[in-house]
Design an enzyme around this catalytic site. Structure first.
Site, PDB file in Angstrom:
ATOM      1  N   ASP A   7       0.877  -1.166   0.000  1.00 11.53           N
ATOM      2  CA  ASP A   7       0.000   0.000   0.000  1.00 11.53           C
ATOM      3  C   ASP A   7       0.921   1.224   0.000  1.00 11.53           C
ATOM      4  OD1 ASP A   7      -2.328   1.623   0.471  1.00 11.53           O
ATOM      5  OD2 ASP A   7      -1.631   1.795   2.527  1.00 11.53           O
ATOM      6  N   ASP A   9      -0.232   5.263   0.460  1.00 12.38           N
ATOM      7  CA  ASP A   9      -0.539   6.318   1.441  1.00 12.38           C
ATOM      8  C   ASP A   9      -0.554   5.718   2.843  1.00 12.38           C
ATOM      9  OD1 ASP A   9      -2.936   7.748  -0.821  1.00 12.38           O
ATOM     10  OD2 ASP A   9      -0.905   8.420  -0.390  1.00 12.38           O
ATOM     11  N   LYS A 203      -9.090  -1.838  -3.000  1.00  9.82           N
ATOM     12  CA  LYS A 203      -8.992  -2.777  -1.870  1.00  9.82           C
ATOM     13  C   LYS A 203     -10.148  -2.495  -0.927  1.00  9.82           C
ATOM     14  CE  LYS A 203      -5.160  -0.713  -1.365  1.00  9.82           C
ATOM     15  NZ  LYS A 203      -3.947  -0.121  -0.752  1.00  9.82           N
ATOM     16  N   ASP A 228      -1.823   0.080   5.840  1.00 11.56           N
ATOM     17  CA  ASP A 228      -2.086   0.859   7.069  1.00 11.56           C
ATOM     18  C   ASP A 228      -3.559   0.876   7.431  1.00 11.56           C
ATOM     19  OD1 ASP A 228      -3.116   4.030   6.262  1.00 11.56           O
ATOM     20  OD2 ASP A 228      -2.447   2.651   4.714  1.00 11.56           O
TER      21      ASP A 228
END
Ligand SMILES: O=C(O)[C@H](O)[C@H](O)COP(=O)(O)O
Ligand SMILES: [Mg+2]
Length: 279
Positions: A7, A9, A203, A228
């Site tokens: 991922d 960000d 996602k 995250d």
């Protein structure tokens, strides 16, 4: 693990600020022969634009190693929906969506068009005539969201034959250590007014996982998802039957979120920050 799906960000960066020792950490993984794929729900940039960002931040990457929700959405509209050539997409979102639709040869309007950023005038309520060629409303993170865009999208969504898609439905967006409205909070008003829930192509959608696996042909059991967010990244990895999931606390999820996620939703492991892998 052979493949790491990263991922972006909240894991690699906040906005244009790299997090702690990210380049060293990715270099270490590559030096051990690990394959790295960047899988982001952020639809504001295309794969090509993300390559420029990664290059500018000192992270070597090929366009083919990047898989964003804008690309996932464009592929879905072209290859799964098979939108007819005489139909087009009304876009709420940024250039990433426009560029990926173009790359798949899908017609669209709206998006970053300056006309869409104008305040609604009285005559607009009269003059708006839905374009019969619109077959899809696609909504992503839009830094210029306004009443006009919502009003236009809502006219289209009142036709049940118009497909309602979202690039992703993340509620929040982590930047500079704070949380801001995410793409899901941009599309939520459309759901409220139309009473319709979009199909999300980011996602944890397994349409995205299948597309990523189809492109990279990896062994799911030797693949780890690093993210995250519990409700997008970790859920994506668990639902995809990946060999492992790793959470980091540099984005949205807190340690409390992880400890409260329960056996079905918790990651296999978590770190304060990604560079803890260097230890
Ligand atoms: O609101 C959004 O679109 C998301 O919060 C954001 O862009 C997530 O990006 P990712 O963490 O999947 O890289
Ligand atoms: Mg993230």
């Amino acid at each position: 693990m052979k493949v790491f799906l990263f991922d972006c960000d909240g894991v690699l960066w906040h906005g244009n600020t790299l997090l702690h020792k990210i380049v060293d950490t990715l270099d270490m993984l590559r030096s051990k022969g690990k394959q790295i794929v960047f899988v982001t729900n952020n639809s504001t940039k295309s794969r090509r634009a993300y390559k420029k960002k990664l290059d500018s931040l000192g992270i070597p990457a090929e366009v083919d190693e990047i898989f964003g929700s804008a690309y996932s959405s464009a592929v879905y509209i072209k290859r799964v929906v098979k939108l007819p050539a005489d139909k087009k997409v009304y876009v709420i979102g940024e250039s990433g969506i426009e560029e990926e639709l173009e790359s798949e040869g899908v017609r669209y309007f709206g998006g970053t068009d300056p006309e869409e950023r104008k305040v609604m005038q009285e005559e607009d309520y009269t003059n708006f005539v839905p374009d019969p060629e619109v077959g899809v409303v696609l909504c992503g993170l839009d830094n210029h969201i306004n009443y006009r865009k919502y009003a236009k999208a809502f006219q289209y969504l009142q036709d049940p034959n118009t497909l309602f898609l979202a690039t992703n439905v993340d509620s929040t967006f982590p930047n500079k250590g704070k949380l801001f409205p995410g793409a899901g909070s941009i599309s939520a008003p459309l759901s409220y007014m139309s009473k319709r829930v979009p199909i999300s192509l980011g996602k944890p959608s397994q349409a995205m996982m299948d597309a990523v696996e189809g492109k990279f042909q990896f062994d799911r059991k030797r693949t780890c998802m690093v993210g995250d967010r519990i409700d997008t990244d970790i859920k994506f990895g668990i639902a995809g039957g990946l060999g492992g999931t790793l959470a980091v606390l540099t984005g949205v999820a807190t340690e409390e979120d992880i400890l409260n996620a329960g056996p079905e939703g918790a990651p296999d492991a978590y770190l304060d920050k990604l560079s803890d892998l260097l230890r």
